[in-house]
Design a protein around this motif. Structure first.
Motif, PDB file in Angstrom:
ATOM      1  N   ALA A 236      -7.543  -8.461  55.840  1.00  0.00           N
ATOM      2  CA  ALA A 236      -6.084  -8.577  55.869  1.00  0.00           C
ATOM      3  C   ALA A 236      -5.658  -9.931  56.409  1.00  0.00           C
ATOM      4  O   ALA A 236      -4.757 -10.585  55.856  1.00  0.00           O
ATOM      5  CB  ALA A 236      -5.490  -7.453  56.708  1.00  0.00           C
ATOM      6  N   ALA A 237      -6.280 -10.367  57.487  1.00  0.00           N
ATOM      7  CA  ALA A 237      -5.944 -11.674  58.060  1.00  0.00           C
ATOM      8  C   ALA A 237      -6.287 -12.799  57.088  1.00  0.00           C
ATOM      9  O   ALA A 237      -5.509 -13.750  56.908  1.00  0.00           O
ATOM     10  CB  ALA A 237      -6.673 -11.868  59.380  1.00  0.00           C
ATOM     11  N   LEU A 238      -7.434 -12.694  56.427  1.00  0.00           N
ATOM     12  CA  LEU A 238      -7.836 -13.710  55.452  1.00  0.00           C
ATOM     13  C   LEU A 238      -6.904 -13.710  54.247  1.00  0.00           C
ATOM     14  O   LEU A 238      -6.545 -14.774  53.727  1.00  0.00           O
ATOM     15  CB  LEU A 238      -9.278 -13.458  55.005  1.00  0.00           C
ATOM     16  CG  LEU A 238     -10.360 -13.694  56.057  1.00  0.00           C
ATOM     17  CD1 LEU A 238     -11.731 -13.285  55.511  1.00  0.00           C
ATOM     18  CD2 LEU A 238     -10.380 -15.153  56.500  1.00  0.00           C
ATOM     19  N   ALA A 239      -6.500 -12.518  53.801  1.00  0.00           N
ATOM     20  CA  ALA A 239      -5.599 -12.425  52.654  1.00  0.00           C
ATOM     21  C   ALA A 239      -4.251 -13.070  52.962  1.00  0.00           C
ATOM     22  O   ALA A 239      -3.671 -13.757  52.110  1.00  0.00           O
ATOM     23  CB  ALA A 239      -5.407 -10.966  52.261  1.00  0.00           C
TER      24      ALA A 239
ATOM     25  N   PHE B   6       0.592  -3.250  54.688  1.00  0.00           N
ATOM     26  CA  PHE B   6       1.480  -3.023  53.549  1.00  0.00           C
ATOM     27  C   PHE B   6       2.924  -3.362  53.902  1.00  0.00           C
ATOM     28  O   PHE B   6       3.678  -3.863  53.062  1.00  0.00           O
ATOM     29  CB  PHE B   6       1.379  -1.576  53.077  1.00  0.00           C
ATOM     30  CG  PHE B   6       0.272  -1.333  52.100  1.00  0.00           C
ATOM     31  CD1 PHE B   6       0.394  -1.734  50.777  1.00  0.00           C
ATOM     32  CD2 PHE B   6      -0.897  -0.701  52.501  1.00  0.00           C
ATOM     33  CE1 PHE B   6      -0.632  -1.518  49.866  1.00  0.00           C
ATOM     34  CE2 PHE B   6      -1.935  -0.481  51.598  1.00  0.00           C
ATOM     35  CZ  PHE B   6      -1.801  -0.886  50.276  1.00  0.00           C
ATOM     36  N   GLY B   7       3.324  -3.079  55.142  1.00  0.00           N
ATOM     37  CA  GLY B   7       4.690  -3.380  55.550  1.00  0.00           C
ATOM     38  C   GLY B   7       4.965  -4.869  55.649  1.00  0.00           C
ATOM     39  O   GLY B   7       6.053  -5.338  55.301  1.00  0.00           O
ATOM     40  N   LEU B   8       3.988  -5.625  56.098  1.00  0.00           N
ATOM     41  CA  LEU B   8       4.170  -7.071  56.237  1.00  0.00           C
ATOM     42  C   LEU B   8       4.239  -7.751  54.871  1.00  0.00           C
ATOM     43  O   LEU B   8       5.104  -8.597  54.635  1.00  0.00           O
ATOM     44  CB  LEU B   8       3.031  -7.670  57.065  1.00  0.00           C
ATOM     45  CG  LEU B   8       2.993  -7.280  58.545  1.00  0.00           C
ATOM     46  CD1 LEU B   8       1.762  -7.862  59.217  1.00  0.00           C
ATOM     47  CD2 LEU B   8       4.257  -7.750  59.272  1.00  0.00           C
ATOM     48  N   ALA B   9       3.318  -7.397  53.984  1.00  0.00           N
ATOM     49  CA  ALA B   9       3.292  -7.997  52.641  1.00  0.00           C
ATOM     50  C   ALA B   9       2.372  -7.161  51.768  1.00  0.00           C
ATOM     51  O   ALA B   9       1.194  -6.993  52.097  1.00  0.00           O
ATOM     52  CB  ALA B   9       2.794  -9.446  52.701  1.00  0.00           C
ATOM     53  N   TRP B  10       2.890  -6.668  50.642  1.00  0.00           N
ATOM     54  CA  TRP B  10       2.092  -5.741  49.836  1.00  0.00           C
ATOM     55  C   TRP B  10       0.778  -6.341  49.332  1.00  0.00           C
ATOM     56  O   TRP B  10      -0.222  -5.620  49.244  1.00  0.00           O
ATOM     57  CB  TRP B  10       2.912  -5.154  48.696  1.00  0.00           C
ATOM     58  CG  TRP B  10       3.357  -6.124  47.639  1.00  0.00           C
ATOM     59  CD1 TRP B  10       4.559  -6.752  47.546  1.00  0.00           C
ATOM     60  CD2 TRP B  10       2.595  -6.561  46.512  1.00  0.00           C
ATOM     61  NE1 TRP B  10       4.601  -7.560  46.456  1.00  0.00           N
ATOM     62  CE2 TRP B  10       3.407  -7.460  45.785  1.00  0.00           C
ATOM     63  CE3 TRP B  10       1.316  -6.278  46.030  1.00  0.00           C
ATOM     64  CZ2 TRP B  10       2.979  -8.089  44.624  1.00  0.00           C
ATOM     65  CZ3 TRP B  10       0.883  -6.897  44.870  1.00  0.00           C
ATOM     66  CH2 TRP B  10       1.698  -7.794  44.183  1.00  0.00           C
ATOM     67  N   PRO B  11       0.688  -7.658  49.012  1.00  0.00           N
ATOM     68  CA  PRO B  11      -0.620  -8.171  48.606  1.00  0.00           C
ATOM     69  C   PRO B  11      -1.660  -8.082  49.726  1.00  0.00           C
ATOM     70  O   PRO B  11      -2.840  -7.833  49.465  1.00  0.00           O
ATOM     71  CB  PRO B  11      -0.337  -9.633  48.230  1.00  0.00           C
ATOM     72  CG  PRO B  11       1.123  -9.666  47.893  1.00  0.00           C
ATOM     73  CD  PRO B  11       1.730  -8.691  48.845  1.00  0.00           C
TER      74      PRO B  11
ATOM     75  N   LEU C 274      -2.772  -4.509  49.809  1.00  0.00           N
ATOM     76  CA  LEU C 274      -3.708  -4.214  48.717  1.00  0.00           C
ATOM     77  C   LEU C 274      -5.098  -4.755  49.026  1.00  0.00           C
ATOM     78  O   LEU C 274      -6.108  -4.089  48.746  1.00  0.00           O
ATOM     79  CB  LEU C 274      -3.194  -4.813  47.408  1.00  0.00           C
ATOM     80  CG  LEU C 274      -2.023  -4.095  46.745  1.00  0.00           C
ATOM     81  CD1 LEU C 274      -1.644  -4.806  45.445  1.00  0.00           C
ATOM     82  CD2 LEU C 274      -2.356  -2.627  46.467  1.00  0.00           C
ATOM     83  N   ALA C 275      -5.163  -5.955  49.591  1.00  0.00           N
ATOM     84  CA  ALA C 275      -6.463  -6.528  49.967  1.00  0.00           C
ATOM     85  C   ALA C 275      -7.129  -5.655  51.028  1.00  0.00           C
ATOM     86  O   ALA C 275      -8.344  -5.389  50.968  1.00  0.00           O
ATOM     87  CB  ALA C 275      -6.270  -7.950  50.491  1.00  0.00           C
ATOM     88  N   TYR C 276      -6.337  -5.203  51.976  1.00  0.00           N
ATOM     89  CA  TYR C 276      -6.834  -4.321  53.023  1.00  0.00           C
ATOM     90  C   TYR C 276      -7.430  -3.056  52.419  1.00  0.00           C
ATOM     91  O   TYR C 276      -8.570  -2.680  52.704  1.00  0.00           O
ATOM     92  CB  TYR C 276      -5.679  -3.961  53.956  1.00  0.00           C
ATOM     93  CG  TYR C 276      -6.064  -3.280  55.252  1.00  0.00           C
ATOM     94  CD1 TYR C 276      -5.960  -3.963  56.450  1.00  0.00           C
ATOM     95  CD2 TYR C 276      -6.506  -1.957  55.283  1.00  0.00           C
ATOM     96  CE1 TYR C 276      -6.283  -3.352  57.650  1.00  0.00           C
ATOM     97  CE2 TYR C 276      -6.837  -1.348  56.469  1.00  0.00           C
ATOM     98  CZ  TYR C 276      -6.721  -2.043  57.648  1.00  0.00           C
ATOM     99  OH  TYR C 276      -7.054  -1.430  58.835  1.00  0.00           O
ATOM    100  N   ALA C 277      -6.636  -2.410  51.558  1.00  0.00           N
ATOM    101  CA  ALA C 277      -7.066  -1.145  50.966  1.00  0.00           C
ATOM    102  C   ALA C 277      -8.289  -1.328  50.082  1.00  0.00           C
ATOM    103  O   ALA C 277      -9.216  -0.509  50.100  1.00  0.00           O
ATOM    104  CB  ALA C 277      -5.916  -0.537  50.159  1.00  0.00           C
ATOM    105  N   ALA C 278      -8.309  -2.415  49.302  1.00  0.00           N
ATOM    106  CA  ALA C 278      -9.426  -2.653  48.388  1.00  0.00           C
ATOM    107  C   ALA C 278     -10.735  -2.838  49.147  1.00  0.00           C
ATOM    108  O   ALA C 278     -11.770  -2.253  48.779  1.00  0.00           O
ATOM    109  CB  ALA C 278      -9.135  -3.875  47.521  1.00  0.00           C
ATOM    110  N   VAL C 279     -10.698  -3.638  50.188  1.00  0.00           N
ATOM    111  CA  VAL C 279     -11.915  -3.882  50.974  1.00  0.00           C
ATOM    112  C   VAL C 279     -12.333  -2.614  51.710  1.00  0.00           C
ATOM    113  O   VAL C 279     -13.520  -2.253  51.738  1.00  0.00           O
ATOM    114  CB  VAL C 279     -11.699  -5.050  51.958  1.00  0.00           C
ATOM    115  CG1 VAL C 279     -12.878  -5.179  52.923  1.00  0.00           C
ATOM    116  CG2 VAL C 279     -11.505  -6.351  51.188  1.00  0.00           C
TER     117      VAL C 279
END
Length: 199
Positions: free
Chosen positions: A153-156, A118-123, A126-131
């Motif tokens: 997260a890495a893929l997002a 989330f700190g690096l980039a909110w999208p 969000l991908a991290y949290a969703a998965v």
């Protein structure tokens, strides 16, 4: 030098063992003596105290987020944030997984990396949290949800950007998956415990 400072800053914040501190303060004893022996929220949950586990989860996420945000604040103004910010992110996860205060035996970095994302980039966050939440809801296996989330997260970051954070997220994903090697063996054997069941 700024990158080194950021790495050390991230490590210092990440190494705060909230799971252990909260469990001791709540009279639950040393959580390293139960379950997996880790200091993360999943093992705190094995004490039966859901509130304590939730607090551990939030604080572990918070220290990852704080490490990245502080690095942005300190180094972005000088125009050199690209190096220090990922270093702070990596440092936070390393600190959680290998805290010097606990003889380098900590957690597995899943919650801390959520805050980092989330700190690096909110999208990416969000991908991290969703998965993480989706896999956890479907399979109720914490380790599988965590590993899926760090890879996501890495893929997002690679798909959505910013791509400059892909290397650090990929390194963190490899580290987290490696730390879960025993879990992977249990997953393959069909013996990995599910949330809500005793380990």
């Amino acid at each position: 030098m700024e990158t080194i400072y950021a790495l050390l800053l991230g490590y210092a914040l990440g190494s705060i063992p909230f799971g252990l501190l909260l469990s001791l303060a709540a009279g639950q004893g040393d959580i390293r003596n139960i379950g997996s022996g880790n200091i993360g929220a999943t093992n705190v949950l094995r004490t039966g105290n859901k509130g304590l586990a939730a607090a551990t989860l939030l604080l572990d996420m918070g220290k990852g987020l704080a490490a990245v945000l502080v690095a942005w604040h300190l180094f972005a103004a000088s125009g050199s944030a690209t190096g220090p910010v990922p270093a702070a992110a990596l440092g936070a996860v390393l600190g959680h997984c290998f805290p010097v205060w606990l003889k380098f035996k900590g957690g597995k970095g899943v919650a801390t990396n959520a805050g980092v994302a989330f700190g690096l980039a909110w999208p990416v966050g969000l991908a991290y949290a969703a998965v993480w939440l989706a896999v956890l809801a479907l399979g109720r296996i914490s380790s599988l949800a965590g590993m899926s989330a760090v890879v996501a997260a890495a893929l997002a970051a690679a798909i959505l950007g910013p791509v400059e954070f892909v290397p650090v997220l990929a390194v963190i994903a490899l580290l987290v998956v490696w730390l879960h090697r025993a879990n992977i063996a249990r997953l393959r054997a069909g013996t990995e415990p599910r949330i809500g069941r005793k380990a």
